[in-house]
Write a protein that holds these residues in place. Structure first.
Motif, PDB file in Angstrom:
ATOM      1  N   VAL A  42       0.629  -0.771  -0.120  1.00 51.92           N
ATOM      2  CA  VAL A  42      -0.055  -0.124  -0.098  1.00 51.92           C
ATOM      3  C   VAL A  42       0.618   1.102   0.075  1.00 51.92           C
ATOM      4  O   VAL A  42       0.432   2.685  -0.033  1.00 51.92           O
ATOM      5  N   PHE A  43       2.309   1.158  -0.159  1.00 51.48           N
ATOM      6  CA  PHE A  43       2.793   2.485   0.140  1.00 51.48           C
ATOM      7  C   PHE A  43       4.138   1.514  -1.286  1.00 51.48           C
ATOM      8  O   PHE A  43       4.320   0.945  -1.086  1.00 51.48           O
ATOM      9  N   PRO A  75       8.975   6.555   0.301  1.00 55.36           N
ATOM     10  CA  PRO A  75       8.316   5.594  -0.160  1.00 55.36           C
ATOM     11  C   PRO A  75       6.438   6.569  -0.335  1.00 55.36           C
ATOM     12  O   PRO A  75       6.404   7.017   0.684  1.00 55.36           O
ATOM     13  N   ALA A  76       5.591   6.650  -1.780  1.00 54.55           N
ATOM     14  CA  ALA A  76       4.151   7.205  -0.803  1.00 54.55           C
ATOM     15  C   ALA A  76       3.807   6.263  -1.171  1.00 54.55           C
ATOM     16  O   ALA A  76       3.576   5.145  -1.494  1.00 54.55           O
ATOM     17  N   GLU A 129       8.330   7.143   8.515  1.00 54.32           N
ATOM     18  CA  GLU A 129       9.201   8.571   8.301  1.00 54.32           C
ATOM     19  C   GLU A 129       8.678   8.866   7.371  1.00 54.32           C
ATOM     20  O   GLU A 129       8.394  10.677   7.158  1.00 54.32           O
ATOM     21  N   VAL A 130       8.608   8.858   6.264  1.00 54.48           N
ATOM     22  CA  VAL A 130       8.137   9.966   4.958  1.00 54.48           C
ATOM     23  C   VAL A 130       6.193  10.074   4.929  1.00 54.48           C
ATOM     24  O   VAL A 130       6.305  11.014   5.713  1.00 54.48           O
ATOM     25  N   SER A 182       5.003  14.293   5.596  1.00 54.62           N
ATOM     26  CA  SER A 182       3.654  13.826   4.337  1.00 54.62           C
ATOM     27  C   SER A 182       2.397  14.370   5.554  1.00 54.62           C
ATOM     28  O   SER A 182       1.955  15.467   4.750  1.00 54.62           O
ATOM     29  N   LEU A 183       1.863  13.982   6.561  1.00 60.93           N
ATOM     30  CA  LEU A 183       0.948  14.006   7.380  1.00 60.93           C
ATOM     31  C   LEU A 183       0.787  14.963   7.890  1.00 60.93           C
ATOM     32  O   LEU A 183      -0.277  15.738   8.350  1.00 60.93           O
ATOM     33  N   GLY A 184       1.959  15.560   8.392  1.00 62.02           N
ATOM     34  CA  GLY A 184       2.207  16.906   9.424  1.00 62.02           C
ATOM     35  C   GLY A 184       1.462  16.763  10.837  1.00 62.02           C
ATOM     36  O   GLY A 184       1.306  15.801  11.185  1.00 62.02           O
ATOM     37  N   TRP A 185       1.401  18.029  11.296  1.00 61.02           N
ATOM     38  CA  TRP A 185       0.388  18.138  12.768  1.00 61.02           C
ATOM     39  C   TRP A 185      -0.771  17.302  12.585  1.00 61.02           C
ATOM     40  O   TRP A 185      -1.296  18.453  14.489  1.00 61.02           O
ATOM     41  N   LEU A 186      -1.373  18.065  11.800  1.00 59.97           N
ATOM     42  CA  LEU A 186      -3.150  18.543  11.476  1.00 59.97           C
ATOM     43  C   LEU A 186      -3.727  16.801  12.111  1.00 59.97           C
ATOM     44  O   LEU A 186      -4.720  16.231  10.644  1.00 59.97           O
TER      45      LEU A 186
END
Length: 502
Positions: free
Chosen positions: A284-285, A291-292, A324-325, A329-333
């Motif tokens: 799924v990545f 890895p995206a 880690e990637v 990508s998700l950030g903190w929100l």
């Protein structure tokens, strides 16, 4: 009315007839939007967008509400296709559309195309519209319910989508809608209402096959297979999912692809095959240097399971690179649910000095209890970690809480694992599965037995459960010895209280 009734083939035929005789640009645009919708509920996502994007672009000035409606409709195939190009294109056009009296389409568009970066804007707008929108509007209920699900407002999604289904069941011109039913089934599953999720997914499948809504015809069995795996029926899960995806190019539907990978990973985990589970979850990545996610939204929710499988399969370094990637990508929100998922993954892949910090962060927000299975996994793994570090008293608390949830959900492999850990921590446990002779039946076998006891033929049972009549016969051959009977006519008495409860 055909559109609200969830009949895409009929809608498409009517739209083509309108386009053949109409000359008014606005009427042609509306017909094209309906044609785009008729494809949006299939797996032909790009064809659907090929209708909807030009409509939105051409109607920005002439009919902005129609343009916004086309964008809202287009958000569904854009989500399922996962296309960055189309998501950006929809948002570009949306910025050209001035604020309208009805902004529900814009909320669904922004939540569906950028569920993480736009969460801060979309969530208050969603709540405002829910308070103001009429409760008898099927379109509003469905879109706001979908937006709530995307934004991890799961209880709200269950309420709104449930109201939409009630509306459909009452309306003499509608009766069923596979898209709404499938969305409700997913929200129910996330909330831990697994029995309701299964029956709703079955309804979605029946309607989808009848009307040609093939996205739900594939997606609903994937959800049912997920539930079978969680209940411990790994072979039944694989069979159901294999039948559902046969002949379907899932590379064009990454949302379905990642869900099928997760379901198959759970089937592997139910059998203790952690390497097979890791391979499914790793898919799924992407395998790139960075890895995206294969799907920009769905993939992230499997980070915790990915980390858990990696630890047991010996692939921690690879999983850390993915994590880690993903965290960057998700950030903190992040929603409360994603906080649980991400902190669980971090705890499993961190060193001794940070693991406990992440476990406690995953359990810190009481809102995490709204997703009971995911929360129970954290408690189970934290309890295991505590026991390994000789903190047995604390471990018992976490393991007992996890066991209670797994028992309620009837997640048998995880129930057995939690019970085993509790025994190792010095707490005696007893088997709590269904008493009597039905205890050894898998959930699928019990459903087959109940249907056969009710007088359904193998063919009728197969049509209901997406199995071939031969497979139903094979299951009955396995069921009879477990119940201590030799003929079909003995099923009713053998099932006893279980049959009457069903």
């Amino acid at each position: 009315m055909a559109m609200f009734g969830g009949c895409p083939q009929w809608v498409g035929e009517l739209a083509v007839r309108v386009c053949a005789i109409a000359e008014d640009p606005e009427l042609l645009a509306e017909a094209s939007m309906r044609a785009g919708w008729s494809l949006a509920v299939t797996t032909r996502h790009e064809e659907s967008l090929g209708f909807l994007v030009p409509v939105a672009q051409s109607m920005v000035e002439r009919a902005p509400q129609l343009a916004l409606g086309a964008l809202g409709t287009a958000a569904t195939p854009a989500y399922n296709a996962g296309s960055l190009f189309y998501r950006a294109e929809l948002r570009r056009i949306a910025e050209l559309v001035p604020e309208q009296p009805d902004e529900v389409d814009r909320i669904w568009l922004r939540a569906g195309t950028e569920p993480f970066t736009d969460r801060e804007w979309a969530l208050p707008e969603l709540r405002r519209c829910v308070a103001e929108a009429p409760e008898d509007s099927l379109a509003h209920l469905a879109e706001l319910g979908a937006a709530a699900w995307i934004l991890d407002e799961t209880q709200l999604a269950v309420r709104l989508l449930g109201q939409a289904m009630d509306h459909l069941h009452r309306a003499p011109t509608a009766g069923g809608n596979a898209v709404v039913a499938q969305a409700l089934a997913l929200a129910l599953f996330d909330s831990g209402a697994w029995s309701a999720a299964r029956s709703t997914a079955q309804e979605a499948y029946r309607v989808a096959v009848e009307v040609g809504s093939d996205n739900a015809a594939v997606g609903s069995p994937i959800l049912q297979g997920t539930l079978l795996a969680l209940h411990g029926d790994a072979s039944g899960a694989r069979e159901l999912i294999g039948t559902a995806v046969a002949g379907v190019d899932l590379s064009c539907s990454p949302s379905l692809f990642v869900r099928s990978c997760h379901a198959l990973a759970l089937a592997a985990l139910a059998e203790g095959d952690h390497l097979a589970a890791y391979r499914q979850l790793r898919a799924v990545f992407s395998r790139d240097f960075h890895p995206a996610p294969v799907h920009y939204h769905a993939s992230y929710y499997y980070l915790g399971d990915l980390a858990a499988a990696a630890v047991r399969a010996g692939h921690e370094d690879d999983a850390r690179a993915v994590l880690e990637v993903a965290v960057r990508s998700l950030g903190w929100l992040r929603s409360a649910r994603l906080e649980v998922v991400v902190n669980r993954a971090c705890a499993l892949l961190s060193g001794l000095d940070q693991a406990e910090q992440h476990f406690r962060a995953a359990l810190a927000d009481p809102a995490g209890d709204l997703w009971p299975f995911e929360r129970a996994l954290v408690r189970l793994e934290f309890g295991e970690w505590l026991r390994r570090h000789r903190r047995v008293t604390e471990a018992r608390t976490e393991l007992s809480a996890a066991l209670g949830i797994f028992e309620r959900l009837d997640a048998r492999p995880w129930t057995e694992r939690a019970a085993s850990e509790l025994r190792a921590a010095g707490v005696p446990t007893t088997r709590t599965e269904t008493a009597g002779r039905t205890a050894d039946l898998t959930p699928q076998q019990l459903e087959i037995a109940r249907a056969a006891a009710a007088g359904l033929t193998n063919r009728e049972i197969g049509a209901k459960l997406l199995l071939s009549p031969r497979t139903v016969g094979f299951h009955l051959h396995k069921i009879f010895p477990k119940l201590g009977i030799t003929t079909r006519t003995q099923l009713h008495d053998a099932l006893g209280d279980a049959q009457r409860a069903g």
